[in-house]
Write a protein that holds these residues in place. Sequence first.
Motif, short mmCIF file in Angstrom:
data_model
loop_
_atom_site.label_atom_id
_atom_site.label_comp_id
_atom_site.label_asym_id
_atom_site.label_seq_id
_atom_site.Cartn_x
_atom_site.Cartn_y
_atom_site.Cartn_z
N UNK A 23 -28.08 47.63 94.49
CA UNK A 23 -28.13 47.60 93.18
C UNK A 23 -27.18 48.58 92.61
N UNK A 24 -26.91 49.90 93.17
CA UNK A 24 -26.23 50.69 92.64
C UNK A 24 -24.84 50.26 92.62
N UNK A 25 -24.41 49.68 93.66
CA UNK A 25 -23.16 49.18 93.75
C UNK A 25 -22.98 48.13 92.85
N UNK A 26 -23.71 47.44 92.43
CA UNK A 26 -23.61 46.29 91.46
C UNK A 26 -23.47 46.77 89.89
N UNK A 27 -23.88 48.05 89.70
CA UNK A 27 -23.70 48.68 88.36
C UNK A 27 -22.65 49.22 88.06
N UNK A 28 -21.66 49.44 89.17
CA UNK A 28 -20.40 50.11 88.99
C UNK A 28 -19.48 49.06 88.53
N UNK A 29 -18.45 49.43 87.75
CA UNK A 29 -17.46 48.97 87.25
C UNK A 29 -16.48 48.32 88.24
N UNK A 30 -15.51 47.37 88.21
CA UNK A 30 -14.48 47.02 89.13
C UNK A 30 -13.66 48.39 89.34
N UNK A 31 -13.34 49.10 88.37
CA UNK A 31 -12.42 50.38 88.71
C UNK A 31 -13.06 51.30 89.44
N UNK A 32 -14.52 51.60 89.25
CA UNK A 32 -15.21 52.47 90.17
C UNK A 32 -15.36 52.12 91.66
N UNK A 33 -15.60 50.72 91.60
CA UNK A 33 -15.70 50.15 92.93
C UNK A 33 -14.31 50.37 93.70
N UNK A 34 -13.27 50.05 93.19
CA UNK A 34 -11.89 50.39 93.45
C UNK A 34 -11.51 51.77 94.13
N UNK A 35 -11.93 52.71 93.11
CA UNK A 35 -11.89 54.18 93.41
C UNK A 35 -12.72 54.50 94.55
N UNK A 36 -14.00 53.96 94.79
CA UNK A 36 -14.79 54.37 95.94
C UNK A 36 -14.28 53.69 97.22
N UNK A 37 -13.86 52.74 97.09
CA UNK A 37 -13.16 52.03 98.36
C UNK A 37 -11.73 52.62 98.84
N UNK A 38 -10.99 53.24 97.84
CA UNK A 38 -9.77 53.92 98.02
C UNK A 38 -10.08 55.25 98.84
N UNK A 39 -11.11 56.13 98.19
CA UNK A 39 -11.51 57.20 98.72
C UNK A 39 -12.00 57.24 100.19
N UNK A 40 -12.57 55.98 100.30
CA UNK A 40 -13.27 56.06 101.80
C UNK A 40 -12.05 55.69 102.61
N UNK A 41 -11.20 54.82 102.36
CA UNK A 41 -10.06 54.56 103.07
C UNK A 41 -9.18 55.87 103.19
#
Length: 85
Positions: free
Chosen positions: A43-61
């Motif tokens: 649910x939390x992931x689905x509430x994020x914008x595409x930009x927020x998702x991209x930032x999190x994925x980049x931070x993880x990487x």
Amino acid sequence: MKYMALGNIKANFHLLIEKIENEELLTSFYELLFQKSQAQEGQLWERLTQEEKAELLLADEESKDSNNLLSDEEVRQKHQEWLIK
């Protein structure tokens, strides 16, 4: 706490509830359990914008490269003022 079988958990939980006489405490537990039972994975992931998702994925990487990581001491020094409050 040891792990219990599901049936034991439910039975012990019912016994615990029966012992509690504090309505405010029971209400808090009820609300917490109700919210948890309604929550769906992702649910939390689905509430994020595409930009927020991209930032999190980049931070993880980036976190997979130890050169990008700070030591605990570096973080404490950087945020010492905030930690003191």
